[in-house]
Design an enzyme around this catalytic site. Structure first.
Site, PDB file in Angstrom:
ATOM      1  N   HIS A  53     120.213 -39.381  42.173  1.00  0.00           N
ATOM      2  CA  HIS A  53     119.393 -39.534  40.975  1.00  0.00           C
ATOM      3  C   HIS A  53     120.278 -39.313  39.755  1.00  0.00           C
ATOM      4  O   HIS A  53     121.291 -38.601  39.826  1.00  0.00           O
ATOM      5  CB  HIS A  53     118.261 -38.519  40.962  1.00  0.00           C
ATOM      6  CG  HIS A  53     117.206 -38.776  41.988  1.00  0.00           C
ATOM      7  ND1 HIS A  53     115.981 -38.154  41.944  1.00  0.00           N
ATOM      8  CD2 HIS A  53     117.186 -39.574  43.084  1.00  0.00           C
ATOM      9  CE1 HIS A  53     115.249 -38.554  42.963  1.00  0.00           C
ATOM     10  NE2 HIS A  53     115.961 -39.418  43.680  1.00  0.00           N
ATOM     11  N   GLU A  55     119.974 -37.437  37.166  1.00  0.00           N
ATOM     12  CA  GLU A  55     120.182 -36.037  36.800  1.00  0.00           C
ATOM     13  C   GLU A  55     121.221 -35.371  37.697  1.00  0.00           C
ATOM     14  O   GLU A  55     122.094 -34.639  37.216  1.00  0.00           O
ATOM     15  CB  GLU A  55     118.881 -35.234  36.919  1.00  0.00           C
ATOM     16  CG  GLU A  55     117.746 -35.762  36.079  1.00  0.00           C
ATOM     17  CD  GLU A  55     116.811 -36.701  36.836  1.00  0.00           C
ATOM     18  OE1 GLU A  55     115.591 -36.549  36.673  1.00  0.00           O
ATOM     19  OE2 GLU A  55     117.306 -37.564  37.581  1.00  0.00           O
ATOM     20  N   CYS A  83     112.125 -35.151  39.117  1.00  0.00           N
ATOM     21  CA  CYS A  83     111.409 -34.908  40.366  1.00  0.00           C
ATOM     22  C   CYS A  83     111.665 -33.462  40.799  1.00  0.00           C
ATOM     23  O   CYS A  83     112.497 -32.759  40.196  1.00  0.00           O
ATOM     24  CB  CYS A  83     111.891 -35.890  41.439  1.00  0.00           C
ATOM     25  SG  CYS A  83     113.557 -35.535  42.075  1.00  0.00           S
ATOM     26  N   CYS A  86     115.423 -32.686  41.471  1.00  0.00           N
ATOM     27  CA  CYS A  86     116.230 -32.612  40.253  1.00  0.00           C
ATOM     28  C   CYS A  86     115.876 -31.389  39.417  1.00  0.00           C
ATOM     29  O   CYS A  86     116.760 -30.745  38.859  1.00  0.00           O
ATOM     30  CB  CYS A  86     116.076 -33.893  39.440  1.00  0.00           C
ATOM     31  SG  CYS A  86     116.810 -35.330  40.272  1.00  0.00           S
TER      32      CYS A  86
END
Length: 150
Positions: A53, A55, A83, A86
């Site tokens: 992801h 992040e 999410c 993260c």
């Protein structure tokens, strides 16, 4: 130091992710002095890695640059509400401030769903600012998924 949003840089990363066929989420990590020290967009498909992801990738790069697993005083700008995975990583990295754009009612982990930072097990809670560039971030996501349905 005056407040300056770095959401435009995160949105640029999200647009680049969309161009690669990735879900358009972008993130930048900003040092205490205001410099962007890491930037990333989603790369889960490209890297065949469910943890890639925006992040996570930006945090990894910032930690490598800092030579530390913790980033006290640093800020993270991300185009979509993080999410749960993260959000947990943001806490572990000790990010001082989290700025995010669009809310994510389906998969969010900050203001939605499990609300990671509300749990007593959360060792660190960043200051959280939502809705920064939300319209632009939401439009990117909407357009991306509409294109997938056509």
């Amino acid at each position: 130091m005056t407040y300056r949003s770095h959401m435009d840089a995160a949105l640029a990363e999200a647009r680049a992710a969309a161009a690669r066929g990735e879900v358009p989420v972008g993130a930048v990590v900003v040092a205490p002095d205001g410099r962007i020290v890491a930037r990333a967009g989603n790369r889960t498909r490209e890297l065949a890695d469910p943890t890639a992801h925006a992040e996570i990738l930006a945090l990894r790069a910032a930690c490598a640059a800092a030579g530390s697993e913790r980033l006290p005083g640093y800020r993270l700008y991300v185009t979509l509400e993080p999410c749960p995975m993260c959000a947990a990583a943001i806490g572990q990295a000790r990010i001082a401030r989290l700025y995010y754009g669009a809310a994510d009612p389906k998969s969010g982990g900050v203001a939605q769903g499990p609300r990671i930072f509300a749990h007593p097990q959360s060792h660190h809670v960043p200051e959280i600012y939502d809705g920064i560039g939300a319209e632009a971030a939401a439009a990117l996501l909407k357009d991306f998924f509409a294109g997938r349905r056509d």
